[in-house]
Design a protein around this motif. Structure first.
Motif, PDB file in Angstrom:
ATOM      1  N   MET A   1     -37.412  38.981 136.755  1.00 19.78           N
ATOM      2  CA  MET A   1     -37.662  39.487 135.415  1.00 19.78           C
ATOM      3  C   MET A   1     -38.879  38.809 134.809  1.00 19.78           C
ATOM      4  O   MET A   1     -38.985  37.585 134.815  1.00 19.78           O
ATOM      5  CB  MET A   1     -36.441  39.232 134.522  1.00 19.78           C
ATOM      6  N   ASP A   2     -39.828  39.592 134.279  1.00 19.76           N
ATOM      7  CA  ASP A   2     -41.000  39.037 133.619  1.00 19.76           C
ATOM      8  C   ASP A   2     -40.830  38.979 132.111  1.00 19.76           C
ATOM      9  O   ASP A   2     -41.326  38.074 131.452  1.00 19.76           O
ATOM     10  CB  ASP A   2     -42.244  39.862 133.959  1.00 19.76           C
ATOM     11  N   GLU A   3     -40.139  39.974 131.543  1.00 22.79           N
ATOM     12  CA  GLU A   3     -39.869  39.948 130.116  1.00 22.79           C
ATOM     13  C   GLU A   3     -38.766  40.934 129.804  1.00 22.79           C
ATOM     14  O   GLU A   3     -38.427  41.815 130.610  1.00 22.79           O
ATOM     15  CB  GLU A   3     -41.117  40.279 129.307  1.00 22.79           C
ATOM     16  N   GLY A   4     -38.159  40.762 128.632  1.00 23.60           N
ATOM     17  CA  GLY A   4     -37.093  41.676 128.237  1.00 23.60           C
ATOM     18  C   GLY A   4     -36.641  41.400 126.824  1.00 23.60           C
ATOM     19  O   GLY A   4     -36.866  40.312 126.273  1.00 23.60           O
ATOM     20  N   ALA A  13     -27.929  35.244 128.238  1.00 24.91           N
ATOM     21  CA  ALA A  13     -27.359  34.225 129.135  1.00 24.91           C
ATOM     22  C   ALA A  13     -26.978  34.838 130.473  1.00 24.91           C
ATOM     23  O   ALA A  13     -27.174  34.218 131.536  1.00 24.91           O
ATOM     24  CB  ALA A  13     -26.138  33.580 128.476  1.00 24.91           C
ATOM     25  N   THR A  14     -26.460  36.066 130.458  1.00 18.70           N
ATOM     26  CA  THR A  14     -26.118  36.765 131.707  1.00 18.70           C
ATOM     27  C   THR A  14     -27.355  36.998 132.548  1.00 18.70           C
ATOM     28  O   THR A  14     -27.346  36.821 133.779  1.00 18.70           O
ATOM     29  CB  THR A  14     -25.431  38.102 131.393  1.00 18.70           C
ATOM     30  N   GLU A  15     -28.460  37.369 131.895  1.00 18.49           N
ATOM     31  CA  GLU A  15     -29.716  37.596 132.618  1.00 18.49           C
ATOM     32  C   GLU A  15     -30.231  36.300 133.238  1.00 18.49           C
ATOM     33  O   GLU A  15     -30.749  36.293 134.360  1.00 18.49           O
ATOM     34  CB  GLU A  15     -30.759  38.181 131.669  1.00 18.49           C
ATOM     35  N   LEU A  16     -30.103  35.175 132.527  1.00 14.32           N
ATOM     36  CA  LEU A  16     -30.534  33.888 133.077  1.00 14.32           C
ATOM     37  C   LEU A  16     -29.729  33.528 134.323  1.00 14.32           C
ATOM     38  O   LEU A  16     -30.277  33.024 135.315  1.00 14.32           O
ATOM     39  CB  LEU A  16     -30.398  32.795 132.020  1.00 14.32           C
ATOM     40  N   ARG A  17     -28.428  33.766 134.281  1.00 15.81           N
ATOM     41  CA  ARG A  17     -27.605  33.497 135.452  1.00 15.81           C
ATOM     42  C   ARG A  17     -28.030  34.374 136.634  1.00 15.81           C
ATOM     43  O   ARG A  17     -28.051  33.914 137.784  1.00 15.81           O
ATOM     44  CB  ARG A  17     -26.128  33.727 135.121  1.00 15.81           C
ATOM     45  N   GLN A  18     -28.379  35.620 136.329  1.00 12.59           N
ATOM     46  CA  GLN A  18     -28.859  36.514 137.373  1.00 12.59           C
ATOM     47  C   GLN A  18     -30.171  35.987 137.959  1.00 12.59           C
ATOM     48  O   GLN A  18     -30.389  36.010 139.177  1.00 12.59           O
ATOM     49  CB  GLN A  18     -29.062  37.916 136.787  1.00 12.59           C
ATOM     50  N   ASP A  19     -31.044  35.512 137.087  1.00 13.29           N
ATOM     51  CA  ASP A  19     -32.340  34.971 137.506  1.00 13.29           C
ATOM     52  C   ASP A  19     -32.173  33.766 138.431  1.00 13.29           C
ATOM     53  O   ASP A  19     -32.965  33.549 139.350  1.00 13.29           O
ATOM     54  CB  ASP A  19     -33.135  34.558 136.274  1.00 13.29           C
ATOM     55  N   LEU A  20     -31.151  32.962 138.175  1.00 14.66           N
ATOM     56  CA  LEU A  20     -30.944  31.740 138.944  1.00 14.66           C
ATOM     57  C   LEU A  20     -30.436  32.005 140.360  1.00 14.66           C
ATOM     58  O   LEU A  20     -30.336  31.077 141.160  1.00 14.66           O
ATOM     59  CB  LEU A  20     -29.973  30.814 138.204  1.00 14.66           C
ATOM     60  N   GLN A 266     -31.610  40.639 114.756  1.00 14.06           N
ATOM     61  CA  GLN A 266     -30.526  40.089 115.550  1.00 14.06           C
ATOM     62  C   GLN A 266     -30.901  39.937 117.027  1.00 14.06           C
ATOM     63  O   GLN A 266     -30.119  39.410 117.807  1.00 14.06           O
ATOM     64  CB  GLN A 266     -29.295  41.003 115.435  1.00 14.06           C
ATOM     65  N   GLY A 267     -32.062  40.441 117.435  1.00 16.92           N
ATOM     66  CA  GLY A 267     -32.409  40.464 118.846  1.00 16.92           C
ATOM     67  C   GLY A 267     -33.231  39.268 119.292  1.00 16.92           C
ATOM     68  O   GLY A 267     -33.689  38.448 118.485  1.00 16.92           O
ATOM     69  N   TYR A 268     -33.440  39.191 120.609  1.00  9.04           N
ATOM     70  CA  TYR A 268     -34.178  38.096 121.215  1.00  9.04           C
ATOM     71  C   TYR A 268     -35.126  38.665 122.266  1.00  9.04           C
ATOM     72  O   TYR A 268     -34.795  39.628 122.963  1.00  9.04           O
ATOM     73  CB  TYR A 268     -33.223  37.089 121.871  1.00  9.04           C
ATOM     74  N   ARG A 269     -36.284  38.050 122.388  1.00  7.14           N
ATOM     75  CA  ARG A 269     -37.268  38.474 123.366  1.00  7.14           C
ATOM     76  C   ARG A 269     -37.582  37.316 124.304  1.00  7.14           C
ATOM     77  O   ARG A 269     -37.832  36.192 123.870  1.00  7.14           O
ATOM     78  CB  ARG A 269     -38.542  38.952 122.700  1.00  7.14           C
ATOM     79  N   THR A 395     -50.025  46.580 130.706  1.00  2.00           N
ATOM     80  CA  THR A 395     -48.696  46.560 131.313  1.00  2.00           C
ATOM     81  C   THR A 395     -47.954  47.866 131.150  1.00  2.00           C
ATOM     82  O   THR A 395     -47.009  48.143 131.882  1.00  2.00           O
ATOM     83  CB  THR A 395     -47.827  45.457 130.685  1.00  2.00           C
ATOM     84  N   GLY A 396     -48.345  48.694 130.164  1.00  2.55           N
ATOM     85  CA  GLY A 396     -47.617  49.918 129.900  1.00  2.55           C
ATOM     86  C   GLY A 396     -46.296  49.685 129.217  1.00  2.55           C
ATOM     87  O   GLY A 396     -45.490  50.596 129.074  1.00  2.55           O
ATOM     88  N   GLY A 397     -46.015  48.445 128.807  1.00  2.00           N
ATOM     89  CA  GLY A 397     -44.768  48.118 128.121  1.00  2.00           C
ATOM     90  C   GLY A 397     -45.039  47.269 126.927  1.00  2.00           C
ATOM     91  O   GLY A 397     -46.180  47.066 126.532  1.00  2.00           O
ATOM     92  N   PRO A 398     -43.992  46.714 126.307  1.00  2.00           N
ATOM     93  CA  PRO A 398     -44.194  45.863 125.135  1.00  2.00           C
ATOM     94  C   PRO A 398     -45.011  44.648 125.495  1.00  2.00           C
ATOM     95  O   PRO A 398     -44.900  44.101 126.577  1.00  2.00           O
ATOM     96  CB  PRO A 398     -42.747  45.462 124.756  1.00  2.00           C
ATOM     97  N   THR A 399     -45.860  44.176 124.602  1.00  2.00           N
ATOM     98  CA  THR A 399     -46.715  43.031 124.890  1.00  2.00           C
ATOM     99  C   THR A 399     -45.983  41.753 124.591  1.00  2.00           C
ATOM    100  O   THR A 399     -45.245  41.696 123.641  1.00  2.00           O
ATOM    101  CB  THR A 399     -47.965  43.068 124.027  1.00  2.00           C
TER     102      THR A 399
END
Length: 399
Positions: A1-4, A13-20, A266-269, A395-399
């Motif tokens: 994952m590069d960004e989200g 936190a679930t994404e971080l566990r996936q990354d690990l 309420q969100g996080y980037r 990138t064609g996506g959010p900066t």
């Protein structure tokens, strides 16, 4: 994952566990108030498995954050004012099995890198007592410590020990950090039969908030040396300290991320940055721009703005952040706006403003803040796409 973008800390936190699964280390840079401590709590909670009585039966994360520090509390002996001790909250599983692990021997070589006091741990009462040696000058003694006579007016030093002292807040933080490191060593050495055989992840959140830059480098280097040669545990380290982050990123083969608040309140980037993580300054600038337009401006946003100005000034070879504030005239004495804006940042940056009890700016200061920020962004020609919701061309996506 590069960004989200993530709506909840549990999802992040679930994404971080996936990354690990594919990486051993993750480094997160984020300003105070972004949600680092709550993210560390969400991460460790995902590793808990309750039994039928909803009691935690299994866990997988050894963590250090503000809650870890709360396991240590002072008894200041208000009646006698002499026997001051640091109490350990043994209701926490953090201390399970430590009475047989010779913790003093494990902590002392770690602690001696940073401080000059001594300590002893009583595992029957679960308290820590501190003492310190100091030298005092005595001009009235007739002989020195080597039994050599001294003449009139000459001085001699003698050593005394002060017991049951209360150490400073910074020294206390260092002691707790070294206590945690000793536990980490136990977890890394565990062959599957010890008290920390359950540890699969180590999550460390901001261990150095009270350290100067020299000790920040020392702590980061020491932590990297402790972790980099082990192969079993996966590690997440989050911090608001740029120097600490840079040292770790240079020493660990880690995925480096910048954590900020997302487009919604309420969100996080999460954004990936390179091996030399200077991108967090840009991420902080984008965050300031967003709250100046959409959110509520608080006094601590002046702290973040000053940090960005200082790093920009340093990059361009200036000695003071005021050089990065727009000037209307070559004569500093006639640059009333520049002088006013510099004074505002100085005053509001050093005020007693808590990041955890934020105070909203008055309307006049909000106007000044937006003006300083907009002029800075315009003067240094940042990519306009950073401050819009449009996809970037690259990138064609959010900066």
């Amino acid at each position: 994952m590069d960004e989200g973008d993530f709506q909840t800390l549990d999802a992040l936190a679930t994404e971080l566990r996936q990354d690990l699964r594919s990486k051993k280390f993750i480094l997160l840079y984020a300003h105070n108030g972004t949600g680092k401590t709550r993210l560390s709590t969400a991460f460790k909670d995902l590793g808990k498995e309750p039994n039928a009585d909803q009691e935690t039966e299994r866990r997988d994360t050894l963590y250090f954050n503000a809650f870890t520090e709360d396991l240590f509390t002072w008894d200041n002996d208000l009646d006698g004012d002499t026997e001051r001790t640091l109490k350990l909250n043994t209701n926490s599983r953090f201390f399970n099995g430590l009475e047989s692990m010779e913790m003093e021997t494990r902590i002392r070589p770690l602690l001696n890198r940073y401080v000059d006091f001594e300590f002893r741990i009583d595992t029957t009462t679960w308290e820590v007592v501190f003492d310190r040696e100091f030298r005092i000058e005595n001009k009235r003694r007739g002989i020195d410590e080597k039994n050599v006579s001294i003449g009139p007016g000459e001085s001699v030093f003698e050593t005394r020990r002060e017991e049951s002292i209360k150490i400073s807040r910074g020294e206390e933080n260092i002691f707790i950090w070294c206590f945690f490191l000793a536990v980490v060593q136990l977890a890394l050495e565990d062959d599957g039969t010890g008290p920390y055989n359950w540890v699969q992840y180590i999550y460390i959140d901001d261990p150095i908030s009270s350290l100067d830059e020299h000790n920040a480098i020392a702590v980061a280097h020491h932590l990297a040396q402790l972790l980099k040669h082990q192969t079993e545990k996966k590690v997440v380290i989050s911090t608001h300290h740029a120097l600490f982050f840079n040292v770790l990123s240079n020493e660990l083969d880690a995925k480096n991320y910048v954590l900020s608040r997302g487009q919604s309140s309420q969100g996080y980037r999460l954004r990936k940055t390179g091996t030399t993580p200077f991108f967090h300054h840009v991420a902080a600038l984008v965050e300031l721009y967003q709250v100046s337009r959409e959110g509520t401006l608080y006094t601590h946003h002046f702290n973040i703005l000053r940090s960005i100005l200082e790093k920009t000034a340093s990059f361009h070879g200036y000695t003071h952040f005021s050089a990065c504030i727009k000037r209307d005239d070559d004569d500093d004495d006639e640059d009333e706006d520049g002088l006013l804006h510099t004074r505002l940042i100085n005053v509001l940056n050093h005020g007693n403003y808590s990041l955890f009890e934020p105070q909203e700016m008055v309307d006049e200061n909000k106007d000044y803040f937006r003006k300083i920020l907009d002029q800075f962004i315009d003067r240094y020609a940042f990519n306009p796409a950073l401050f819009s919701n449009e996809p970037s061309e690259k990138t064609g996506g959010p900066t």
